[in-house]
Design a protein around this motif. Structure first.
Motif, PDB file in Angstrom:
ATOM      1  N   ILE A 173       0.820  -1.206   0.000  1.00  0.00           N
ATOM      2  CA  ILE A 173       0.000   0.000   0.000  1.00  0.00           C
ATOM      3  C   ILE A 173       0.857   1.260   0.000  1.00  0.00           C
ATOM      4  O   ILE A 173       0.498   2.264  -0.642  1.00  0.00           O
ATOM      5  CB  ILE A 173      -1.002  -0.016   1.176  1.00  0.00           C
ATOM      6  CG1 ILE A 173      -2.041   1.096   1.003  1.00  0.00           C
ATOM      7  CG2 ILE A 173      -0.279   0.046   2.506  1.00  0.00           C
ATOM      8  CD1 ILE A 173      -2.897   0.990  -0.232  1.00  0.00           C
ATOM      9  N   ILE A 212       1.983   1.902  -3.504  1.00  0.00           N
ATOM     10  CA  ILE A 212       0.878   2.398  -4.325  1.00  0.00           C
ATOM     11  C   ILE A 212       0.668   3.888  -4.086  1.00  0.00           C
ATOM     12  O   ILE A 212       0.479   4.673  -5.035  1.00  0.00           O
ATOM     13  CB  ILE A 212      -0.407   1.602  -4.055  1.00  0.00           C
ATOM     14  CG1 ILE A 212      -0.234   0.139  -4.490  1.00  0.00           C
ATOM     15  CG2 ILE A 212      -1.606   2.224  -4.775  1.00  0.00           C
ATOM     16  CD1 ILE A 212      -1.380  -0.771  -4.091  1.00  0.00           C
ATOM     17  N   HIS A 213       0.716   4.309  -2.827  1.00  0.00           N
ATOM     18  CA  HIS A 213       0.590   5.743  -2.534  1.00  0.00           C
ATOM     19  C   HIS A 213       1.759   6.527  -3.137  1.00  0.00           C
ATOM     20  O   HIS A 213       1.558   7.641  -3.660  1.00  0.00           O
ATOM     21  CB  HIS A 213       0.511   5.966  -1.027  1.00  0.00           C
ATOM     22  CG  HIS A 213      -0.840   5.702  -0.438  1.00  0.00           C
ATOM     23  ND1 HIS A 213      -1.917   6.535  -0.647  1.00  0.00           N
ATOM     24  CD2 HIS A 213      -1.291   4.687   0.347  1.00  0.00           C
ATOM     25  CE1 HIS A 213      -2.978   6.063  -0.015  1.00  0.00           C
ATOM     26  NE2 HIS A 213      -2.626   4.936   0.597  1.00  0.00           N
ATOM     27  N   LEU A 246      -6.823   3.089  -5.556  1.00  0.00           N
ATOM     28  CA  LEU A 246      -6.852   4.264  -4.686  1.00  0.00           C
ATOM     29  C   LEU A 246      -7.930   5.241  -5.137  1.00  0.00           C
ATOM     30  O   LEU A 246      -8.668   5.796  -4.310  1.00  0.00           O
ATOM     31  CB  LEU A 246      -5.495   4.977  -4.703  1.00  0.00           C
ATOM     32  CG  LEU A 246      -4.318   4.352  -3.973  1.00  0.00           C
ATOM     33  CD1 LEU A 246      -3.138   5.320  -4.005  1.00  0.00           C
ATOM     34  CD2 LEU A 246      -4.667   3.989  -2.539  1.00  0.00           C
ATOM     35  N   ALA A 301      -5.167  -2.114  -2.827  1.00  0.00           N
ATOM     36  CA  ALA A 301      -5.607  -0.774  -2.451  1.00  0.00           C
ATOM     37  C   ALA A 301      -6.999  -0.786  -1.838  1.00  0.00           C
ATOM     38  O   ALA A 301      -7.254  -0.111  -0.820  1.00  0.00           O
ATOM     39  CB  ALA A 301      -5.576   0.141  -3.673  1.00  0.00           C
TER      40      ALA A 301
END
Length: 333
Positions: free
Chosen positions: A15, A18-19, A171, A203
């Motif tokens: 995660i 991904i951010h 997201l 996500a």
């Protein structure tokens, strides 16, 4: 793979990655809409949220992973250029990413790829190299180019940077669902090698724990579902000859498989006819042009492959690069 931990964790992916990818991609990719239709909701008995990645730059989600991977390269690697092998959408994503970053790109594509995808790669400025999927291996073709030119491979799915980039779709779904005051119960994601599915499910599970997660593949070519069942990477027995070329990768990705095995994922399959019907429905009710592989999750929903009555369902319309003849067939019904 040696870099996959015993607990299934994939270094460089998660995660947080991904951010980080979302921050890296800001201003470069489209925040595609999350669409709904009361008529579609009534048709399936659920609140349906369709992430329209067919409206992404290049016509599919693939730009996200390709550009995220490219932006992590150093200047020398960017200057030397990049190589991708692709049935079409990843190739277009890599070609566009290369143009945005100002570096050369070579796209290795099957000779059976839809003409629109080949032409689009060339429009973005990439060199295209076609191969026979029945007699040649795309990775070997790409390897020869890499060795000869000193370029860098951007894999289509089995790479933590690519998976993280694709995870930005998830997201955005989470952010947009919250803006609507909705909490998804179920997610359906089209699946070939698994990069999109791994990213989106990671996500969304972080945002909405307890989701029912489903991947959707072509009937008879459900390599990821078989991989999940056996715990090892499975391949298709031969190249699919149906309409869903976007989901026609020869084998599941080892890293996406490791990620998906740690989520409660169910595999679903759809036929060409179900996909054509879904493409027609997307046109009528959502005003979207969706290609066969991009419509697989909608097809699974519309054909009743999963019980979603009374639920909030999120799915990804992952691509819209469809040959006109195929689209005419979809609209004829």
């Amino acid at each position: 793979m040696s870099d996959i931990h015993a607990d299934g964790a994939v270094p460089g992916f998660g995660i947080d990655a991904i951010h980080a990818a979302a921050r890296r991609l800001t201003g470069h990719v489209v925040r595609t809409p999350l669409l709904s239709s009361p008529m579609l909701d009534e048709l399936v008995g659920a609140r349906v949220l369709v992430k329209a990645e067919c409206l992404q730059l290049t016509g599919s989600f693939k730009l996200r992973g390709a550009l995220n991977a490219l932006l992590t390269l150093d200047e020398d690697a960017r200057r030397a250029g990049i190589v991708a092998y692709s049935a079409g959408n990843h190739g277009q994503g890599v070609a566009a990413a290369a143009r945005l970053a100002g570096c050369p790109a070579v796209i290795v594509m099957p000779s059976t790829a839809p003409r629109i995808k080949v032409d689009n790669c060339r429009w973005w400025g990439a060199e295209t190299v076609l191969y026979d999927p029945g007699t040649e291996d795309r990775e070997e073709v790409a390897r020869k180019i890499l060795d000869a030119r000193g370029m860098t491979l951007i894999p289509p799915f089995d790479d933590p940077r690519v998976m993280a980039g694709q995870g930005t779709v998830g997201l955005e779904i989470a952010e947009q669902a919250r803006e609507l005051g909705l909490t998804p119960d179920t997610v359906l994601v089209n699946c070939s090698g698994g990069g999109l599915a791994a990213g989106v499910i990671t996500a969304l599970d972080d945002a909405f724990p307890g989701l029912a997660n489903h991947i959707v593949e072509p009937a008879g070519f459900d390599k990821m579902a078989r991989s999940l069942a056996t715990g090892r990477v499975c391949a298709n027995p031969h190249p699919p000859d149906g309409l869903m070329d976007a989901l026609s990768g020869p084998a599941a990705g080892a890293r996406p498989l490791a990620v998906l095995r740690h989520h409660d994922v169910t595999g679903l399959t759809v036929t060409d006819q179900e996909v054509l019907a879904a493409m027609g429905t997307a046109h009528r009710l959502l005003k979207l042009v969706v290609e066969p592989g991009g419509a697989a999750s909608l097809a699974a929903l519309l054909s009743g492959k999963v019980d979603v009555r009374g639920k909030v369902v999120a799915l990804v319309a992952s691509g819209g690069n469809v040959d006109p003849a195929v689209y005419r067939e979809a609209l004829a019904d």
